[in-house]
Design an enzyme around this catalytic site. Structure first.
Site, short mmCIF file in Angstrom:
data_model
loop_
_atom_site.label_atom_id
_atom_site.label_comp_id
_atom_site.label_asym_id
_atom_site.label_seq_id
_atom_site.Cartn_x
_atom_site.Cartn_y
_atom_site.Cartn_z
N SER A 144 58.20 54.42 38.94
CA SER A 144 58.79 55.75 38.89
C SER A 144 59.38 56.14 40.25
CB SER A 144 57.73 56.75 38.42
OG SER A 144 58.29 58.03 38.17
N ASP A 308 61.96 55.36 27.26
CA ASP A 308 61.95 56.22 28.45
C ASP A 308 63.27 57.00 28.51
OD1 ASP A 308 61.84 57.39 30.96
OD2 ASP A 308 61.10 55.58 31.96
N HIS A 341 58.23 57.27 29.51
CA HIS A 341 58.13 57.02 30.94
C HIS A 341 56.70 56.77 31.38
CE1 HIS A 341 59.36 57.01 35.09
NE2 HIS A 341 58.51 57.97 35.38
#
Length: 362
Positions: A144, A308, A341
């Protein structure tokens, strides 16, 4: 007992966008042992909100945020590697950030904290690595926001991270992600208790922060997962307020907001959220592929999931193709996880094997 250690940054620590920090520090934790050659170190750079406590250890046996990935016999095997996890500069989990005391008056920086970007996060992490006597990492891992910071690290310090694991990340924010984060920041800033960042320690802008967290959770998971997980289920005790909570998915969002509010400083959230929107790997050379070529990456593992919506799989593919074009040996995986995500934090059955295989070949 805490396993957290602290590294004092040079004072002043000059920031990329102007300004500097005096007496700044980084919080970090380690697992395993650095070998005599100093060449078995793995650095983990985190997402926006995690602390340096990624896994249990001798001094702190409590589970960490990546417990399933780090440890003896796990994907990131601490029998072989010396693992370092850094709490990002600008955070409130031990590293210097907007909630830290200002050296002049020892009151919180709040909005006196200077503008911070992910290049500053990368530079501070590199100073820590050097301070530990490590000249070259065995691998650099970033999920991330941590993947963005890892890309900054790679392009700013070419060759110092020849092997990289980049998970659910991006070379820059797409408009959708920027729009979501902008709305989250506005939720916080419009709370009457935000007070231009000057809220008291016992009176946070909780309503706005709760909304920001709920909005984030909507983007961290996928509609497919929620359809199967919640469907049309109602809560057993609906809210008595007009238009109050009625569905289980609403209860899920409330529970996450309850856990998050009070555990992370709102001003720190604002600063790091904006740093993600500011980051653009193309700033380092004029184009993403030029920047990727500068990094001198020999081997890379790039992972994402098609579900995602915040960091779309096309962005991980762009990174993989760019590193491959620059001469690196790249493994790219689009894992069929439906957790969006957040998959790298929950779907360890899919994420652990490719990470273990990649590190096992180093």
């Amino acid at each position: 007992m805490s396993a957290t250690r602290f590294f004092e940054l040079p004072s002043p620590f000059v920031l990329r966008r102007g300004g500097s920090l005096a007496g700044a520090r980084l919080a970090y934790e380690t697992w395993g042992e650095l070998n005599p050659a100093g060449d078995n170190a793995i650095l983990i750079l985190t997402g926006l909100s995690p602390s340096a406590h990624a896994a249990a250890g001798r001094d702190d046996p409590s589970p960490g945020w990546w417990e399933a990935m780090i440890g003896v016999g796990k994907a990131i095997d601490t029998r072989r590697f010396f693992v370092i996890c850094v709490n990002s500069l600008g955070s409130c989990k031990g590293s210097t950030g907007a909630a830290s005391p200002h050296p002049d008056d020892h009151l919180p920086y709040r909005l006196r904290f200077p503008d911070i970007c992910l290049e500053d996060v990368a530079q501070s992490a590199q100073l820590l690595v050097a301070g530990l006597g490590i000249r070259q990492l065995k691998a650099l891992i970033g999920p991330s926001m941590g993947g963005m910071s890892a890309l900054a690290y790679g392009v700013m310090f070419p060759g110092q991270a020849p092997n990289m694991v980049l998970i659910s990340t991006a070379p820059h924010s797409l408009p959708f992600a920027t729009a979501i984060r902008s709305l989250q920041r506005e939720c916080i800033r419009r709370d009457p208790r935000w007070l231009d960042g000057n809220y008291a320690s016992d009176s946070w802008p909780e309503d706005g922060f709760r909304l920001a967290r709920k909005l984030g959770m909507v983007t961290y998971r996928s509609a497919q997962e929620w359809r199967g997980r919640f469907g049309r289920k109602r809560v057993s005790q609906p809210s008595t307020q007009a238009f109050g909570r009625e569905f289980e998915v609403e209860a899920y969002l409330d529970a996450h907001a309850d856990r998050f509010v009070g555990s992370f400083d709102p001003n720190c959230y604002l600063y790091l959220s904006r740093a993600m929107d500011w980051f653009d790997l193309a700033d380092h050379g004029g184009a993403v592929d030029i920047a990727l070529a500068k990094m001198q990456v020999r081997r890379a593992l790039v992972i994402g999931v098609p579900s995602d919506i915040l960091f779309p799989i096309e962005q991980q593919r762009e990174i993989a193709e760019g590193l491959r074009s620059a001469g690196g040996v790249v493994d790219f995986y689009a894992l069929p996880s439906i957790q969006g995500h957040d998959s790298f934090l929950v779907d360890f059955e899919r994420f652990a094997p490719p990470v273990a295989d990649f590190l096992g070949c180093l």
